[in-house]
Design a protein around this motif. Sequence first.
Motif, PDB file in Angstrom:
ATOM      1  N   PRO A  77      -1.955 -46.587  63.329  1.00 43.16           N
ATOM      2  CA  PRO A  77      -3.086 -45.645  63.356  1.00 43.16           C
ATOM      3  C   PRO A  77      -2.747 -44.291  62.733  1.00 43.16           C
ATOM      4  CG  PRO A  77      -2.939 -46.806  65.445  1.00 43.16           C
ATOM      5  CD  PRO A  77      -1.695 -47.155  64.667  1.00 43.16           C
ATOM      6  N   ASP A  78      -1.535 -43.819  62.915  1.00 45.23           N
ATOM      7  CA  ASP A  78      -1.126 -42.552  62.304  1.00 45.23           C
ATOM      8  C   ASP A  78      -1.009 -42.685  60.788  1.00 45.23           C
ATOM      9  OD1 ASP A  78      -1.019 -41.280  64.786  1.00 45.23           O
ATOM     10  OD2 ASP A  78       1.114 -41.713  65.047  1.00 45.23           O
ATOM     11  N   PRO A  96      -8.670 -60.595  58.687  1.00 41.68           N
ATOM     12  CA  PRO A  96      -7.605 -59.600  58.788  1.00 41.68           C
ATOM     13  C   PRO A  96      -7.926 -58.389  59.674  1.00 41.68           C
ATOM     14  CG  PRO A  96      -8.762 -59.352  56.728  1.00 41.68           C
ATOM     15  CD  PRO A  96      -9.375 -60.540  57.423  1.00 41.68           C
ATOM     16  N   ASN A  97      -7.151 -58.252  60.734  1.00 37.56           N
ATOM     17  CA  ASN A  97      -7.279 -57.064  61.572  1.00 37.56           C
ATOM     18  C   ASN A  97      -6.964 -55.798  60.783  1.00 37.56           C
ATOM     19  OD1 ASN A  97      -8.055 -58.377  63.908  1.00 37.56           O
ATOM     20  ND2 ASN A  97      -5.961 -58.671  64.607  1.00 37.56           N
ATOM     21  N   ALA A  98      -6.052 -55.902  59.812  1.00 35.66           N
ATOM     22  CA  ALA A  98      -5.664 -54.715  59.038  1.00 35.66           C
ATOM     23  C   ALA A  98      -6.872 -54.083  58.353  1.00 35.66           C
ATOM     24  CB  ALA A  98      -4.593 -55.072  58.006  1.00 35.66           C
ATOM     25  N   VAL A  99      -7.801 -54.895  57.878  1.00 38.10           N
ATOM     26  CA  VAL A  99      -8.995 -54.367  57.220  1.00 38.10           C
ATOM     27  C   VAL A  99      -9.888 -53.670  58.238  1.00 38.10           C
ATOM     28  CG1 VAL A  99     -11.125 -55.025  56.030  1.00 38.10           C
ATOM     29  CG2 VAL A  99      -8.944 -55.966  55.271  1.00 38.10           C
ATOM     30  N   LEU A 100     -10.103 -54.306  59.387  1.00 39.39           N
ATOM     31  CA  LEU A 100     -10.942 -53.686  60.419  1.00 39.39           C
ATOM     32  C   LEU A 100     -10.325 -52.385  60.931  1.00 39.39           C
ATOM     33  CD1 LEU A 100     -12.137 -56.744  62.527  1.00 39.39           C
ATOM     34  CD2 LEU A 100     -13.305 -55.585  60.640  1.00 39.39           C
ATOM     35  N   GLU A 101      -9.006 -52.369  61.098  1.00 40.07           N
ATOM     36  CA  GLU A 101      -8.335 -51.145  61.553  1.00 40.07           C
ATOM     37  C   GLU A 101      -8.511 -50.016  60.542  1.00 40.07           C
ATOM     38  OE1 GLU A 101      -4.374 -52.541  62.231  1.00 40.07           O
ATOM     39  OE2 GLU A 101      -4.923 -53.553  64.104  1.00 40.07           O
ATOM     40  N   ALA A 102      -8.406 -50.342  59.263  1.00 40.66           N
ATOM     41  CA  ALA A 102      -8.594 -49.319  58.226  1.00 40.66           C
ATOM     42  C   ALA A 102     -10.030 -48.804  58.226  1.00 40.66           C
ATOM     43  CB  ALA A 102      -8.226 -49.883  56.854  1.00 40.66           C
ATOM     44  N   VAL A 109     -11.697 -49.488  51.813  1.00 43.50           N
ATOM     45  CA  VAL A 109     -10.717 -50.562  51.706  1.00 43.50           C
ATOM     46  C   VAL A 109     -10.968 -51.362  50.436  1.00 43.50           C
ATOM     47  CG1 VAL A 109      -9.674 -52.562  52.838  1.00 43.50           C
ATOM     48  CG2 VAL A 109     -10.676 -50.746  54.233  1.00 43.50           C
ATOM     49  N   ILE A 110      -9.904 -51.608  49.695  1.00 44.75           N
ATOM     50  CA  ILE A 110      -9.938 -52.543  48.576  1.00 44.75           C
ATOM     51  C   ILE A 110      -9.347 -53.843  49.105  1.00 44.75           C
ATOM     52  CG2 ILE A 110      -9.073 -53.094  46.275  1.00 44.75           C
ATOM     53  CD1 ILE A 110      -8.823 -50.018  45.829  1.00 44.75           C
ATOM     54  N   GLY A 111     -10.065 -54.939  48.912  1.00 44.52           N
ATOM     55  CA  GLY A 111      -9.585 -56.233  49.381  1.00 44.52           C
ATOM     56  C   GLY A 111      -9.889 -57.313  48.368  1.00 44.52           C
ATOM     57  N   THR A 112      -9.221 -58.431  48.553  1.00 39.82           N
ATOM     58  CA  THR A 112      -9.448 -59.569  47.663  1.00 39.82           C
ATOM     59  C   THR A 112     -10.458 -60.531  48.283  1.00 39.82           C
ATOM     60  OG1 THR A 112      -7.518 -60.619  48.643  1.00 39.82           O
ATOM     61  CG2 THR A 112      -7.199 -59.503  46.524  1.00 39.82           C
ATOM     62  N   ARG A 113     -11.026 -61.345  47.441  1.00 40.54           N
ATOM     63  CA  ARG A 113     -11.980 -62.366  47.872  1.00 40.54           C
ATOM     64  C   ARG A 113     -11.173 -63.563  48.382  1.00 40.54           C
ATOM     65  NH1 ARG A 113     -14.928 -61.777  43.949  1.00 40.54           N
ATOM     66  NH2 ARG A 113     -16.562 -60.565  44.919  1.00 40.54           N
ATOM     67  N   ALA A 114     -10.492 -63.360  49.504  1.00 41.64           N
ATOM     68  CA  ALA A 114      -9.647 -64.395  50.093  1.00 41.64           C
ATOM     69  C   ALA A 114      -9.900 -64.448  51.592  1.00 41.64           C
ATOM     70  CB  ALA A 114      -8.174 -64.076  49.820  1.00 41.64           C
ATOM     71  N   GLY A 115     -10.047 -65.651  52.104  1.00 42.21           N
ATOM     72  CA  GLY A 115     -10.235 -65.830  53.534  1.00 42.21           C
ATOM     73  C   GLY A 115     -11.400 -65.008  54.055  1.00 42.21           C
ATOM     74  N   GLU A 157     -16.894 -43.790  55.999  1.00 42.22           N
ATOM     75  CA  GLU A 157     -17.883 -43.594  57.070  1.00 42.22           C
ATOM     76  C   GLU A 157     -18.701 -44.863  57.288  1.00 42.22           C
ATOM     77  OE1 GLU A 157     -18.119 -41.102  59.239  1.00 42.22           O
ATOM     78  OE2 GLU A 157     -16.423 -40.137  58.245  1.00 42.22           O
ATOM     79  N   ALA A 158     -19.095 -45.522  56.195  1.00 47.49           N
ATOM     80  CA  ALA A 158     -19.849 -46.774  56.314  1.00 47.49           C
ATOM     81  C   ALA A 158     -19.001 -47.860  56.967  1.00 47.49           C
ATOM     82  CB  ALA A 158     -20.341 -47.226  54.937  1.00 47.49           C
ATOM     83  N   GLY A 159     -17.719 -47.872  56.662  1.00 51.22           N
ATOM     84  CA  GLY A 159     -16.819 -48.843  57.281  1.00 51.22           C
ATOM     85  C   GLY A 159     -16.700 -48.631  58.774  1.00 51.22           C
ATOM     86  N   ARG A 160     -16.568 -47.383  59.191  1.00 51.28           N
ATOM     87  CA  ARG A 160     -16.491 -47.074  60.619  1.00 51.28           C
ATOM     88  C   ARG A 160     -17.773 -47.526  61.323  1.00 51.28           C
ATOM     89  NH1 ARG A 160     -13.114 -44.700  64.615  1.00 51.28           N
ATOM     90  NH2 ARG A 160     -14.483 -44.454  66.410  1.00 51.28           N
ATOM     91  N   ALA A 161     -18.926 -47.236  60.726  1.00 48.58           N
ATOM     92  CA  ALA A 161     -20.203 -47.639  61.323  1.00 48.58           C
ATOM     93  C   ALA A 161     -20.293 -49.161  61.419  1.00 48.58           C
ATOM     94  CB  ALA A 161     -21.362 -47.074  60.505  1.00 48.58           C
ATOM     95  N   ARG A 162     -19.827 -49.855  60.385  1.00 47.02           N
ATOM     96  CA  ARG A 162     -19.871 -51.324  60.406  1.00 47.02           C
ATOM     97  C   ARG A 162     -18.980 -51.895  61.506  1.00 47.02           C
ATOM     98  NH1 ARG A 162     -20.872 -55.800  56.341  1.00 47.02           N
ATOM     99  NH2 ARG A 162     -19.664 -57.503  57.195  1.00 47.02           N
ATOM    100  N   VAL A 163     -17.782 -51.351  61.668  1.00 55.63           N
ATOM    101  CA  VAL A 163     -16.887 -51.826  62.724  1.00 55.63           C
ATOM    102  C   VAL A 163     -17.528 -51.610  64.090  1.00 55.63           C
ATOM    103  CG1 VAL A 163     -14.689 -51.358  63.897  1.00 55.63           C
ATOM    104  CG2 VAL A 163     -14.744 -51.641  61.424  1.00 55.63           C
ATOM    105  N   GLU A 164     -18.108 -50.435  64.283  1.00 57.39           N
ATOM    106  CA  GLU A 164     -18.737 -50.144  65.575  1.00 57.39           C
ATOM    107  C   GLU A 164     -19.928 -51.062  65.836  1.00 57.39           C
ATOM    108  OE1 GLU A 164     -19.606 -45.961  65.409  1.00 57.39           O
ATOM    109  OE2 GLU A 164     -17.551 -45.411  65.912  1.00 57.39           O
ATOM    110  N   ALA A 165     -20.723 -51.338  64.817  1.00 57.17           N
ATOM    111  CA  ALA A 165     -21.939 -52.134  64.990  1.00 57.17           C
ATOM    112  C   ALA A 165     -21.673 -53.635  65.064  1.00 57.17           C
ATOM    113  CB  ALA A 165     -22.914 -51.847  63.850  1.00 57.17           C
ATOM    114  N   GLU A 166     -20.687 -54.127  64.295  1.00 56.51           N
ATOM    115  CA  GLU A 166     -20.527 -55.571  64.167  1.00 56.51           C
ATOM    116  C   GLU A 166     -19.235 -56.146  64.730  1.00 56.51           C
ATOM    117  OE1 GLU A 166     -21.566 -57.087  60.273  1.00 56.51           O
ATOM    118  OE2 GLU A 166     -22.776 -55.298  59.901  1.00 56.51           O
TER     119      GLU A 166
END
Length: 183
Positions: A77-78, A96-102, A109-115, A157-166
């Motif tokens: 988190p730090d 991936p939890n790493a994506v949700l944590e970010a 987040v930049i991610g690949t079209r995998a899994g 900001e949109a990512g944070r809102a998405r994690v909170e909502a979904e």
Amino acid sequence: PVPRPADKVVIVCVANLIPYKGHADLIDALAQIPRDPAWELWCAGRDDGIGGALQARAQAAGIGDRLKLLGARSDVPDLLAAADLAVLASHEEGFPNAVLEAMAARRAVIGTRAGGIPEAIDDGKTGLIVPPRNPAALADAFARLIADTPLRSAMGEAGRARVEAEFSLDTCAAAYAAFYRGL
């Protein structure tokens, strides 16, 4: 708090150093992008034997001073709080939890079209999705987000809102409860 260079865009990748996590693709991609504005890649995760090869690859590409292999960390988190954006370049992946944590840390987040990565990242809104094993596409995504602080912030900001909502614990528990009631 994790100290960060004030004059650089910090990119963080939280993934054990395993070939299928795509760290070599990150190095190949970052070697293609401009050095200005300045950037740095922090890789947090257990070294499963490829750390030396990754550092050598970065040195050969002329970006060895910009790659920081941090090893296994308990302060993710730090690290996320100190970073400007996150990346996961896996060739294969579960959810991936790493994506949700970010995203929870308000990082684009930049991610690949995998899994499950595309299920977490809303392409163009919470981050950018690129094909796996495609350093050129990664380079384009990096160049875009490194150069555009307002876009990174809006995606974060949109990512944070998405994690909170979904993806919050309450949302997941309610979905499971509804599923089981339906049985």
